[in-house]
Design a protein around this motif. Structure first.
Motif, short mmCIF file in Angstrom:
data_model
loop_
_atom_site.label_atom_id
_atom_site.label_comp_id
_atom_site.label_asym_id
_atom_site.label_seq_id
_atom_site.Cartn_x
_atom_site.Cartn_y
_atom_site.Cartn_z
N GLU A 192 36.02 -7.87 40.10
CA GLU A 192 36.74 -7.36 41.27
C GLU A 192 35.88 -6.28 41.90
O GLU A 192 35.46 -5.35 41.23
N ASN A 193 35.62 -6.41 43.20
CA ASN A 193 34.84 -5.35 43.84
C ASN A 193 35.58 -4.67 44.99
O ASN A 193 35.02 -3.81 45.65
N ALA A 194 36.83 -5.04 45.21
CA ALA A 194 37.67 -4.35 46.19
C ALA A 194 39.13 -4.63 45.86
O ALA A 194 39.45 -5.70 45.35
N ARG A 195 39.98 -3.65 46.12
CA ARG A 195 41.42 -3.80 45.87
C ARG A 195 42.16 -2.93 46.89
O ARG A 195 41.78 -1.78 47.11
N GLU A 196 43.20 -3.51 47.48
CA GLU A 196 44.01 -2.77 48.43
C GLU A 196 45.46 -3.23 48.33
O GLU A 196 45.73 -4.43 48.38
N ALA A 197 46.37 -2.27 48.21
CA ALA A 197 47.80 -2.59 48.21
C ALA A 197 48.22 -2.92 49.64
O ALA A 197 47.78 -2.27 50.59
N PHE A 245 45.62 -7.13 47.74
CA PHE A 245 44.46 -7.89 48.19
C PHE A 245 43.26 -7.48 47.35
O PHE A 245 42.99 -6.29 47.19
N THR A 246 42.54 -8.46 46.81
CA THR A 246 41.32 -8.18 46.06
C THR A 246 40.20 -9.09 46.54
O THR A 246 40.45 -10.18 47.07
N ILE A 247 38.98 -8.62 46.37
CA ILE A 247 37.82 -9.46 46.61
C ILE A 247 37.17 -9.64 45.23
O ILE A 247 36.83 -8.67 44.55
N LEU A 248 37.08 -10.90 44.83
CA LEU A 248 36.48 -11.25 43.54
C LEU A 248 35.09 -11.85 43.81
O LEU A 248 34.95 -12.73 44.66
#
Length: 170
Positions: A146-151, A164-167
């Motif tokens: 995971e290199n990004a995470r946003e509620a 939301f995540t970017i894998l």
């Protein structure tokens, strides 16, 4: 010409569901906005049923529809009859558009074919467990970092919140 990387763009409920009766079984407006910004200016590859769930070809993107129906055509889309041909069309479109990736946007069988090729997954986990008839294929989350995470909290008119995540492939 170098190969443009393939990405998956998907919203998945906690129980793995991605669709019900040809539509999304939730409403998360922030995710729809993120989908638009993520895919804008890029080739998008989708199955016929996914395309038919939309109001038509999505503007600002090269729309490629995969179908076994030989006579299928629709305004604003290129038609491919298998996933490999769709990716070849998308590679050509990416070069024409100057796009940095190709986005596979559904449905489940195309996601299954795209998983071994994908370098990135734009993964929205919907905070709900709706009934549905289409699920995202099982995949090894440990093979991704995971290199990004946003509620994405539920907002007026939304039926659920999300994360939301970017894998990226590990």
């Amino acid at each position: 010409m170098s190969e443009t990387p393939v990405a998956i763009v998907v919203a998945v409920a906690k129980n793995g569901i991605i669709g019900r009766e040809g539509s999304l079984p939730w409403r998360v407006r922030a995710d729809l906005r993120r989908f638009r910004s993520t895919t804008m200016g890029k080739p998008i590859v989708m199955g016929r049923k996914t395309f038919q769930s939309l109001p038509g070809a999505l503007d600002g993107r090269a729309n490629i529809v995969v179908t076994r129906e030989r006579g299928f055509s629709a305004e604003g889309v290129e038609v491919a009859h298998d996933f490999e041909d769709a990716i070849a069309l998308a590679q050509t479109a990416a070069a024409r558009l100057g796009a940095d990736e190709i986005c596979v946007i559904g449905g489940a069988s195309l996601f299954g074919e795209a998983l071994p090729l994908a370098r990135r997954i734009y993964f929205t986990e919907i905070d709900a467990e709706p009934a549905g008839d289409v699920a995202f294929p099982a995949f090894d989350r440990a093979a991704w970092r995971e290199n990004a995470r946003e509620a994405l909290p539920a907002d007026g008119g939304d039926t659920a919140g999300a994360v939301f995540t970017i894998l990226e492939r590990a």
